[in-house]
Design a protein around this motif. Structure first.
Motif, PDB file in Angstrom:
ATOM      1  N   ALA A 146      23.852  29.544  63.695  1.00 14.33           N
ATOM      2  CA  ALA A 146      22.696  30.375  63.337  1.00 14.33           C
ATOM      3  C   ALA A 146      21.513  30.093  64.254  1.00 14.33           C
ATOM      4  O   ALA A 146      20.621  30.913  64.407  1.00 14.33           O
ATOM      5  CB  ALA A 146      22.302  30.127  61.889  1.00 14.33           C
ATOM      6  N   GLU A 147      21.521  28.895  64.871  1.00 14.09           N
ATOM      7  CA  GLU A 147      20.423  28.547  65.752  1.00 14.09           C
ATOM      8  C   GLU A 147      20.671  28.957  67.196  1.00 14.09           C
ATOM      9  O   GLU A 147      19.817  28.805  68.050  1.00 14.09           O
ATOM     10  CB  GLU A 147      20.179  27.030  65.687  1.00 14.09           C
ATOM     11  N   SER A 148      21.897  29.451  67.477  1.00  8.83           N
ATOM     12  CA  SER A 148      22.177  29.914  68.826  1.00  8.83           C
ATOM     13  C   SER A 148      21.326  31.137  69.133  1.00  8.83           C
ATOM     14  O   SER A 148      21.099  31.982  68.259  1.00  8.83           O
ATOM     15  CB  SER A 148      23.662  30.284  68.961  1.00  8.83           C
ATOM     16  N   PRO A 149      20.844  31.277  70.380  1.00  3.69           N
ATOM     17  CA  PRO A 149      20.031  32.446  70.719  1.00  3.69           C
ATOM     18  C   PRO A 149      20.835  33.725  70.600  1.00  3.69           C
ATOM     19  O   PRO A 149      21.936  33.826  71.124  1.00  3.69           O
ATOM     20  CB  PRO A 149      19.624  32.183  72.174  1.00  3.69           C
ATOM     21  N   THR A 150      20.315  34.684  69.861  1.00  3.72           N
ATOM     22  CA  THR A 150      21.027  35.944  69.644  1.00  3.72           C
ATOM     23  C   THR A 150      20.068  37.108  69.843  1.00  3.72           C
ATOM     24  O   THR A 150      19.859  37.922  68.960  1.00  3.72           O
ATOM     25  CB  THR A 150      21.616  35.998  68.222  1.00  3.72           C
TER      26      THR A 150
ATOM     27  N   ALA B  30      26.361  34.321  79.178  1.00  5.70           N
ATOM     28  CA  ALA B  30      26.549  32.980  79.741  1.00  5.70           C
ATOM     29  C   ALA B  30      25.508  32.021  79.189  1.00  5.70           C
ATOM     30  O   ALA B  30      25.736  30.807  79.110  1.00  5.70           O
ATOM     31  CB  ALA B  30      26.481  33.027  81.262  1.00  5.70           C
ATOM     32  N   HIS B  31      24.342  32.555  78.780  1.00  6.27           N
ATOM     33  CA  HIS B  31      23.229  31.726  78.323  1.00  6.27           C
ATOM     34  C   HIS B  31      22.792  32.045  76.899  1.00  6.27           C
ATOM     35  O   HIS B  31      21.945  31.353  76.342  1.00  6.27           O
ATOM     36  CB  HIS B  31      22.031  31.903  79.259  1.00  6.27           C
ATOM     37  N   GLU B  32      23.345  33.091  76.312  1.00 10.81           N
ATOM     38  CA  GLU B  32      22.959  33.510  74.966  1.00 10.81           C
ATOM     39  C   GLU B  32      24.195  33.673  74.096  1.00 10.81           C
ATOM     40  O   GLU B  32      25.319  33.717  74.578  1.00 10.81           O
ATOM     41  CB  GLU B  32      22.171  34.824  75.023  1.00 10.81           C
TER      42      GLU B  32
END
Length: 288
Positions: free
Chosen positions: A10-14, A60-62
């Motif tokens: 849930a804390e991953s950038p989305t 790759a980053h999100e």
């Protein structure tokens, strides 16, 4: 104490991804790229491919630690958009054609080179250029009744089948390539080594998401090196060189009289009639 492999997704950038021809859906550990031209059988237009390349680079980053690719509607994708790649050109430019073809291969090599594991989920149909996407993915799950195969009309060659060969072997790659519109079902794709798992279509996407959650237990830096090391072993056998050389082979064949004649014939009779011509059963007159 929290396990080092437990991640709060849930804390991953989305951040929001807005595209015309595809959607990006974040579901826990997996970020789906959903091909979204269902009225065009998710055909790979230039605009869709541009969207795909942009989404892949951003992911790759999100998003989650695993990427999934699937199609909206009745199937995965019918391959390259014939309205853009099958037109008769009065003054063909082989260099420009080669550059266009190489650009498409490089789009899919970006899957191969991507820092995250990429899983393709195939239902319905996956034809011609769409199979390139799956070949370069790290894992492929298929519906057991999916249709996977060659272009429905002979407009090129040397572009798709060579990258099947490392997965299925040269004889099976030739079996597919030599017959126009040849297809295999999902279960056969697993038997041949083209795909990892075949299962009923209704279970397909859930199975991919469950497997992605298992993958996500391994730290991303470890996954990156595992993927890189296996890819390096394949590249030592020439996989990347074979894929890139396909652009030259196809550009050469596009200049042949038979392919130019076929394109003109399609323009005259229409695509549907052309496909039906090659799908017809072999008649007795063709055996003598």
């Amino acid at each position: 104490m929290t396990s080092p492999t437990e991640v709060d997704f849930a804390e991953s950038p989305t951040s929001t991804f807005e595209y015309e021809n595809l959607q990006v859906e974040h579901r826990g550990p997996i970020s789906w790229i959903v091909l979204d031209r269902p009225t065009k059988a998710n055909a790979l237009s230039n605009a869709l491919l541009d969207d795909f390349s942009d989404a892949l680079a951003r992911l790759a980053h999100e998003g989650g630690p695993v990427i999934g690719i699937r199609g909206r509607g009745r199937g995965f994708s019918a391959g390259y958009d014939i309205d853009q790649v099958g037109k008769v050109v009065s003054e063909p430019d082989p260099v420009a054609d080669r550059e266009r073809l190489a650009r498409n291969v490089n789009r899919f090599l970006a899957i191969w080179d991507h820092p995250k594991p990429v899983i393709t989920a195939v239902h319905g149909y996956c034809i011609a250029g769409a199979t390139q996407m799956c070949v370069f993915a790290d894992l492929t799950f298929v519906a057991d009744d999916a249709k996977i195969g060659e272009p429905a009309i002979p407009l090129g060659g040397g572009y798709i089948a060579p990258i099947w060969a490392p997965l299925v072997g040269p004889k099976r790659a030739k079996e597919m390539a030599f017959v126009v519109g040849n297809t295999i079902d999902g279960s056969t794709a697993v038997e041949w080594g083209w795909a990892n798992h075949a299962l009923p279509e209704k279970e397909l996407f859930t199975a991919v998401e469950t497997f992605a959650a298992k993958i996500a237990r391994t730290p991303s830096d470890v996954l990156r090196i595992k993927k890189l090391s296996i890819n390096r072993s394949m590249e030592a056998m020439g996989v990347r060189t074979a894929a890139q050389s396909g652009a030259e082979m196809d550009a050469l064949l596009h200049l042949s009289p038979s392919v130019r004649q076929t394109r003109a014939w399609i323009a005259d009779v229409g695509l549907k009639a052309a496909v039906a011509h090659y799908k017809r059963p072999v008649g007795p007159e063709e055996l003598h």
